[in-house]
Design a protein around this motif. Sequence first.
Motif, PDB file in Angstrom:
ATOM      1  N   LYS A   1      12.702  41.818  31.819  1.00 47.56           N
ATOM      2  CA  LYS A   1      13.762  40.880  31.432  1.00 47.56           C
ATOM      3  C   LYS A   1      14.863  40.843  32.491  1.00 47.56           C
ATOM      4  N   ARG A   2      15.234  41.997  33.010  1.00 45.54           N
ATOM      5  CA  ARG A   2      16.266  42.057  34.049  1.00 45.54           C
ATOM      6  C   ARG A   2      15.871  41.224  35.268  1.00 45.54           C
ATOM      7  N   ASP A   3      14.651  41.416  35.747  1.00 47.95           N
ATOM      8  CA  ASP A   3      14.226  40.737  36.962  1.00 47.95           C
ATOM      9  C   ASP A   3      13.946  39.257  36.730  1.00 47.95           C
ATOM     10  N   CYS A   4      13.385  38.939  35.564  1.00 49.47           N
ATOM     11  CA  CYS A   4      13.126  37.529  35.254  1.00 49.47           C
ATOM     12  C   CYS A   4      14.438  36.764  35.080  1.00 49.47           C
TER      13      CYS A   4
ATOM     14  N   ALA B   1      15.859  36.068  38.448  1.00 51.16           N
ATOM     15  CA  ALA B   1      15.140  34.985  39.122  1.00 51.16           C
ATOM     16  C   ALA B   1      15.636  33.625  38.650  1.00 51.16           C
ATOM     17  N   ILE B   2      15.816  33.465  37.351  1.00 50.09           N
ATOM     18  CA  ILE B   2      16.293  32.195  36.804  1.00 50.09           C
ATOM     19  C   ILE B   2      17.725  31.919  37.258  1.00 50.09           C
ATOM     20  N   GLU B   3      18.550  32.954  37.323  1.00 54.71           N
ATOM     21  CA  GLU B   3      19.921  32.785  37.816  1.00 54.71           C
ATOM     22  C   GLU B   3      19.927  32.191  39.225  1.00 54.71           C
ATOM     23  N   ILE B   4      19.079  32.725  40.071  1.00 58.66           N
ATOM     24  CA  ILE B   4      19.038  32.243  41.460  1.00 58.66           C
ATOM     25  C   ILE B   4      18.533  30.807  41.516  1.00 58.66           C
TER      26      ILE B   4
ATOM     27  N   GLU C   1      18.987  42.414  47.890  1.00 57.67           N
ATOM     28  CA  GLU C   1      17.842  42.001  47.080  1.00 57.67           C
ATOM     29  C   GLU C   1      16.676  41.642  47.999  1.00 57.67           C
ATOM     30  N   ASN C   2      15.469  41.996  47.547  1.00 60.37           N
ATOM     31  CA  ASN C   2      14.305  41.868  48.421  1.00 60.37           C
ATOM     32  C   ASN C   2      13.831  40.426  48.569  1.00 60.37           C
ATOM     33  N   GLY C   3      12.714  40.271  49.287  1.00 64.09           N
ATOM     34  CA  GLY C   3      12.221  38.959  49.658  1.00 64.09           C
ATOM     35  C   GLY C   3      11.906  38.047  48.497  1.00 64.09           C
ATOM     36  N   ILE C   4      11.526  38.606  47.363  1.00 65.26           N
ATOM     37  CA  ILE C   4      11.254  37.767  46.200  1.00 65.26           C
ATOM     38  C   ILE C   4      12.490  36.947  45.850  1.00 65.26           C
ATOM     39  N   PHE C   5      13.634  37.600  45.750  1.00 62.28           N
ATOM     40  CA  PHE C   5      14.852  36.913  45.356  1.00 62.28           C
ATOM     41  C   PHE C   5      15.393  36.027  46.481  1.00 62.28           C
ATOM     42  N   GLN C   6      15.238  36.469  47.731  1.00 63.04           N
ATOM     43  CA  GLN C   6      15.679  35.637  48.850  1.00 63.04           C
ATOM     44  C   GLN C   6      14.876  34.339  48.890  1.00 63.04           C
ATOM     45  N   HIS C   7      13.582  34.433  48.634  1.00 64.35           N
ATOM     46  CA  HIS C   7      12.736  33.237  48.677  1.00 64.35           C
ATOM     47  C   HIS C   7      13.012  32.301  47.510  1.00 64.35           C
ATOM     48  N   LEU C   8      13.423  32.834  46.370  1.00 67.74           N
ATOM     49  CA  LEU C   8      13.733  31.960  45.241  1.00 67.74           C
ATOM     50  C   LEU C   8      14.850  30.974  45.593  1.00 67.74           C
TER      51      LEU C   8
ATOM     52  N   ASN D   1      10.473  25.659  32.365  1.00 72.21           N
ATOM     53  CA  ASN D   1       9.097  26.069  32.061  1.00 72.21           C
ATOM     54  C   ASN D   1       8.756  27.413  32.681  1.00 72.21           C
ATOM     55  N   LEU D   2       9.343  27.731  33.822  1.00 75.91           N
ATOM     56  CA  LEU D   2       9.193  29.076  34.363  1.00 75.91           C
ATOM     57  C   LEU D   2       9.833  30.094  33.428  1.00 75.91           C
ATOM     58  N   SER D   3      11.016  29.778  32.923  1.00 74.87           N
ATOM     59  CA  SER D   3      11.710  30.675  31.999  1.00 74.87           C
ATOM     60  C   SER D   3      10.892  30.907  30.737  1.00 74.87           C
ATOM     61  N   ARG D   4      10.247  29.873  30.228  1.00 74.92           N
ATOM     62  CA  ARG D   4       9.412  30.015  29.027  1.00 74.92           C
ATOM     63  C   ARG D   4       8.220  30.933  29.288  1.00 74.92           C
ATOM     64  N   CYS D   5       7.635  30.843  30.479  1.00 75.55           N
ATOM     65  CA  CYS D   5       6.528  31.736  30.816  1.00 75.55           C
ATOM     66  C   CYS D   5       7.002  33.185  30.895  1.00 75.55           C
ATOM     67  N   TYR D   6       8.163  33.387  31.498  1.00 72.16           N
ATOM     68  CA  TYR D   6       8.726  34.737  31.542  1.00 72.16           C
ATOM     69  C   TYR D   6       8.933  35.284  30.129  1.00 72.16           C
TER      70      TYR D   6
END
Length: 333
Positions: free
Chosen positions: A100-103, A106-109, A119-126, A148-153
């Motif tokens: 939940k923290r990481d998802c 991701a949505i915040e970004i 923050e690592n490459g995942i968050f930089q790329h978002l 829809n990404l948020s719903r999948c999370y």
Amino acid sequence: MKPEDFNPQDYLPQGCYPWPDLINPNIAQMEIDMNNWIDHDYTYLSEKARRKYKKMGFHLCTARMIPKASYEQTIPCNRFVLNFVVMDDQMEFATIEEKKRDCDRAIEILNGSTPFPYENGIFQHLALIRDEYKSFMPSEWLERFIENLSRCYKYGVQEETPFKLAKRIPSLEYFLILREYSVNMYPYLYWADIEVNFVLPKYIEEHPVIQRLRALTSRIEAWQNDFYSLRKELGLDTELMNLILVLQKGQNISLEEAVTEAKHIHDQDVSEFVALHENLPDFGSYQQQVYDYVISLGSILQGLNTHYIKDTERYLAGGEGFAWPEINNDTKI
């Protein structure tokens, strides 16, 4: 049926769907981009993990899902495939709280927050994905993609966690709903808008038939994934969220019987998709555009199936081709 005798191509051969099987002509540059991102932006992963991700052929997956997109349009899509898969893989054994923290971050970004330098490459790329999509897609489209990404999370990644950690299967009835979201397909379906250069008007976007077609697309991709990942998951007590295994264990039947029943569920969903496509409601002046849009949803499924067959080492038996989470990695996702 012995596990080693199972071949998913016996059930889902290339060309088994009635939709175009195409590939984007920019695959050479897309591969260069993908490998550069893995080598330079995902350095928190071990060298072994990065080698494995290169062998998964994600650029080809992107190229088959959006064969008509321009090179510029493929860039954020290509980034997203890598981003979403790495994030999902590396959270494989995480708790609900960690996911939940990481998802949520991701949505915040994606909604506009700036990644912190640490923050690592995942968050930089978002952030790059967000800005690149904004350069050629309207804000309404990006809002739908993020929602829809948020719903999948929320309804997939997080809700399947108690079952994974407890090494138990849900009921079949619940699994059929859960898997629709845990396969993480919904945000990818908005690539169909890119393919046809048409963002569905709100009243069409919300129409129950369009919503059902998206649900069926996500479900069919889940069943594809479960067929192709079965060889990876057989014998691993941590890998139970697979339609075939849920059927086998939940109904106490043989592997062969479970495969047959899973194929039946898959085929029913495909038949419903085709029937709805050929009997769309009246969308007035948008009728042809909506019809073409649904073809693009089908092309995504066709392309994914070909990708599983031809392009990737992700699903080798016993999980040998999979980039499992690295326990000693001291960098949070």
